[in-house]
Design an enzyme around this catalytic site. Structure first.
Site, PDB file in Angstrom:
ATOM      1  N   LYS A 119       4.143  27.749  -6.820  1.00 19.56           N
ATOM      2  CA  LYS A 119       3.736  26.637  -6.831  1.00 19.56           C
ATOM      3  C   LYS A 119       4.804  25.408  -6.883  1.00 19.56           C
ATOM      4  CE  LYS A 119       1.893  24.719 -11.287  1.00 19.56           C
ATOM      5  NZ  LYS A 119       2.297  24.867 -12.540  1.00 19.56           N
ATOM      6  N   ASP A 216      -1.917  20.278 -22.727  1.00 21.34           N
ATOM      7  CA  ASP A 216      -2.936  20.380 -21.679  1.00 21.34           C
ATOM      8  C   ASP A 216      -3.638  21.593 -21.033  1.00 21.34           C
ATOM      9  OD1 ASP A 216      -4.061  18.750 -19.313  1.00 21.34           O
ATOM     10  OD2 ASP A 216      -2.207  19.530 -18.189  1.00 21.34           O
TER      11      ASP A 216
END
Length: 407
Positions: A119, A216
């Protein structure tokens, strides 16, 4: 003379004493020197091995541990940017796995052959350096088979990278909401995915070294390994709590509409029960193969939560199921899972079960379940009515959002 004889005798005795002492001490001294030399050589070999290991894994020399805390409790291998560039073929689009709020995710392969997912924090990221640090510090303390494993990170200048284990089946949403891939998931796999997510979440809330609220949870943040085992990912917005802390409030709302519980979306209040709400929404999506966002029954003004609620009240919960699974699973099990999910998405946080309760409900078929109350946000509001999902500035897709609000 007698005096001369006495002096000679004394000298002979002194030399004899030196020989005796020397005979005893010299071997000890030799052994000590040999031992010191061996230790020195072994230490040199170990240092050389560590250096070679760092080079082999592409880690930065001289500073292969990243540490942001004064207590030096949070340590992870620090990879060099050049090694990750090579591993990802300079972040080639061919190796791109996806795009999230953090930035792009690329597949790569380290020199020794291990596959990785990288990422890369983009300069236009809706998250940022603090979220990057938060994920590094937090996930380095976690270890569970249902949590994605962070192998290391890179922080060189403006470049911020997170290096994870590579999971070949990518994210759960790609299977649930794709007609072709959806058919490859049988009912048993659906149940195993639900149970695995529940176990990972229970670990975060209760059994890890830290008490963590994810904030989340959604199907795009659930990754699947080669055996379709689920792993919770993306801890950039997670919060650490003390043992005696049960919740908190914030002015910065982060998350994805459609998954947010009402107390968080409206007032910025979050707790372990916020994650429970997220989990309940995911359960309904896994059972039905449909997204909560974008699913509307126009004749009833219902979204997925409201539709599930109506079906359950009428004893028709099995109609919620993905049509490809209807004939392959016990109806009683489906009804039970729908009921557990509805318990998780109740409007009041106090009414929702804990994840320990949820795991017990999922693992014990004989456990009596309470009747759920109407879910939050189960009715789609139209016209001039004010509703969270009617805010035109807010995203209702799978992209994590951050909204700053004055309170």
């Amino acid at each position: 003379s007698d005096r001369g004889i006495s002096v000679d005798r004394s000298r002979r005795q002194a030399r004899l004493l030196w020989f005796k002492v020397g005979g005893s001490v010299l071997p000890l001294a030799v052994l000590t020197i040999i031992s010191l030399l061996c230790c020195l050589k072994r230490n040199q070999c170990c240092f050389k091995g560590r250096s070679e290991g760092s080079s082999r894994y592409g880690m930065s020399q001289g500073a292969h541990i990243l540490d942001w805390s004064k207590e030096k409790e949070h340590e992870l291998p620090l990879f060099s940017f050049s090694s990750i560039e090579i591993a990802t073929d300079h972040f080639s689009d061919v190796n791109k796995l996806g795009q999230g709020g953090f930035g792009p995710v690329n597949k790569g392969k380290l020199v020794e052959g291990q596959e990785i997912a990288v990422k890369r924090l983009s300069r236009s990221s809706t998250q940022g350096v603090e979220e990057f640090k938060n994920e590094v510090i937090l996930i380095s303390k976690l270890q569970h088979c249902n949590l994605v494993r962070l192998l290391g990170c890179c922080s060189e200048g403006d470049e911020k990278l997170l290096i994870y284990e590579y999971l070949p089946n990518k994210s759960l949403n790609l299977f649930l909401f794709d007609a072709t891939k959806q058919a490859s998931l049988d009912w048993k796999t659906h149940v195993c995915i639900i149970e695995g997510i529940a176990q990972g979440l229970l670990y975060l809330h209760k059994y890890s070294r830290l008490k963590i609220i994810h904030r989340d949870l959604k199907t795009s943040n659930i990754l699947l390994d080669s055996n379709m085992n689920p792993k919770i990912s993306d801890f950039g917005t997670a919060r650490i709590f003390g043992e005696n802390e049960s919740g908190a409030s914030t002015n910065r709302i982060v998350g994805t509409y459609g998954y947010m519980p009402p107390e968080y979306a409206m007032d910025g209040l979050f707790s372990v029960k916020s994650d429970v709400f997220n989990f309940g929404v995911m359960m309904l999506e896994i059972i039905s193969g449909k997204k909560n966002n974008g699913f509307y029954q126009f004749d009833r003004s219902l979204n997925l939560l409201g539709y599930a609620w109506d079906l359950w009240k009428e004893g028709r919960g099995t109609e919620l199921m993905d049509t490809t699974l209807v004939d392959t699973c016990p109806k009683s099990e489906v009804m039970r899972l729908v009921q557990v999910s509805l318990l998780c998405v109740q409007e009041s946080a106090a009414d929702r079960p804990t994840m320990l309760d949820v795991v017990s409900m999922l693992s014990n078929e004989l456990m009596a379940l309470p009747a759920p109350k109407q879910p939050a946000f189960s009715v789609v509001i139209s016209g001039d009515d004010v509703h969270l999902t009617e805010n035109p500035t807010c995203s209702i897709n799978d992209v994590t959002i951050s909204v700053i609000e004055a309170r």
